[in-house]
Design an enzyme around this catalytic site. Sequence first.
Site, PDB file in Angstrom:
ATOM      1  N   ASP A 163      -3.447   3.052  14.445  1.00  0.00           N
ATOM      2  CA  ASP A 163      -2.648   3.619  13.367  1.00  0.00           C
ATOM      3  C   ASP A 163      -3.202   4.996  13.045  1.00  0.00           C
ATOM      4  O   ASP A 163      -4.022   5.535  13.802  1.00  0.00           O
ATOM      5  CB  ASP A 163      -2.602   2.698  12.141  1.00  0.00           C
ATOM      6  N   ARG A 171       0.848  -1.193   0.000  1.00  0.00           N
ATOM      7  CA  ARG A 171       0.000   0.000   0.000  1.00  0.00           C
ATOM      8  C   ARG A 171       0.885   1.245   0.000  1.00  0.00           C
ATOM      9  O   ARG A 171       1.570   1.539   0.978  1.00  0.00           O
ATOM     10  CB  ARG A 171      -0.922   0.034   1.222  1.00  0.00           C
TER      11      ARG A 171
END
Length: 564
Positions: A467, A184
């Site tokens: 996160d 990603r």
Amino acid sequence: MMNGHVETYHENEERGVKRGGLQLPEGVRVRGHISAGYERILTLEALEFVADLERTFRSRVKWMLDCRKDQQARYDAGEVPGFDPATLAIREGDWRCDKVPSVIADRRVEITGPVERKMVINALNSGAKVFMADFEDSLAPHWDNVMRGHINLRDAVNKTIQWEDKARNKFYKLNNNTAVLFVRPRGWHLKEAHIEVDGEPATGCLTDFGFYFFHNHAAFRSSHDGFGPFFYLPKMQHSREAAVWNAVFDRAERNLGVPRGSIKATVLIETLPAVFQMNEILYELRTHSAGLNCGRWDYIFSYVKTFKGHPDRLLPDRVLVGMSQHFMKSYTELLIKTCHRRGVHAMGGMAAQIPIRDNPAANDAAMSLVRADKLREVKAGHDGTWAAHPGLISLVLDVFNSNMSMASQIESKPRDDVNITEADLIEKPRGVRTLEGLRLNTRVGIQYIEAWLNGTGSVPLYNLMEDAATAEISRVQNWQWIRYGAVLDGESVPIKVDKELFARVVSEELIRVEAEVGAQRFKKGRFIEAARMFARMCTAPELDDFLTLDAYNRVISVVPEARL
């Protein structure tokens, strides 16, 4: 390089300029320090490849970001997202994406994490079907983190990655059978300040994609039936952004002589505007599509950001904004129906829980939540799901194995029963807003930013893996409550959230954080700086688009001009 084949440059020392042992293309500057091994990534050919992508697509990226601003201005003025009548033919058409390659036909459990060396090895060895190596939400994009991440992924693709933990006398290497690697890159909005092309910082996602694809496409495809590399694409808001990614893939394949359609990418539907564009996004990427994913934490963040001008849409405590909320359930069901109609995977969301090793009762309760969530996903028709920790893989596999006998449910669960309206997708969330919710947001936000500033983008806090996406929920929810003076529930007298109350909460929660982490760790850390940043963002007159934009400016480490 740009004529459909790969050139070799062994005799082209005269081209470009030299810096610190690197041969740089004309117009390109590497402004980060060059540690041992970085030259393996920052080759002349790789930098030329990345520079070509930057020069080709820079103007379109700027245009897309301007379109986002225009779109948000309309929402701020009272408009709400909806399906685009101009693309009705795409939504109602009978087209399908290219067939899913056999190497990624079964994706029932995927693990995600940053591109840190030990994490890469453990994730690939975890028993998951896919490992998504992350340059985005779970990585603090310090220069060293990015460069070492590319070295780690190159070693992983070549099966040479190893790591020794001398303190514990442990040695890590890859098993014979490993997960399939997806990568990603960063979102369109983030820059790579340590690489400049023609005097401007490079686009973060183009450098992430460009370096990984250039160095690894041949080795990757040779071991994956000719397909790949595989990617996850974050933070999209519109199909125009998918069209640019598709053009990037086409150009990359053409320039390096790779068969068209080798690259496959799964798009994270993690913004509210994008849920109204899912058919259109798949259509733009239909040659390169590997489906869609429910990026549910960013989706909650995006709900607040999209409706930041709407005081009637205040979120309840973040722990109450789960899949039982109607707008969340509607979004996932429409995603499954859309993907299966188009012949691609519909991936479920992240299980952010982590094993609680010192409290069996609490661990059992957490694992029960994971099991129930994954059972809901597989029964709804998802073809796979995410987990944040290797300790969850066997549990999640058991749930999917018991309820999904085939590699996927693309054909077996079309979900023709689903009929989702615009109103379903934007229904107001329900639940209470409490002082403890404000306090939790503040503790999490401060500790996450502190870790990010120090180079860690994925942080275990209060038995969850936090996160940037989950930290964003804490930030924007605090901003929303302060901005519109939310009245807290459960208090003996009405308490309105304002800057004065929030300042007291920040001060008190800092004291609690110090007690939790220890005085020595607190003193050596950047908690005060993080608290000031978090408080500023929560009380700003206008909501910042992303907390990482301001934070990134504090971790840029360019080499002084005199040493370039």
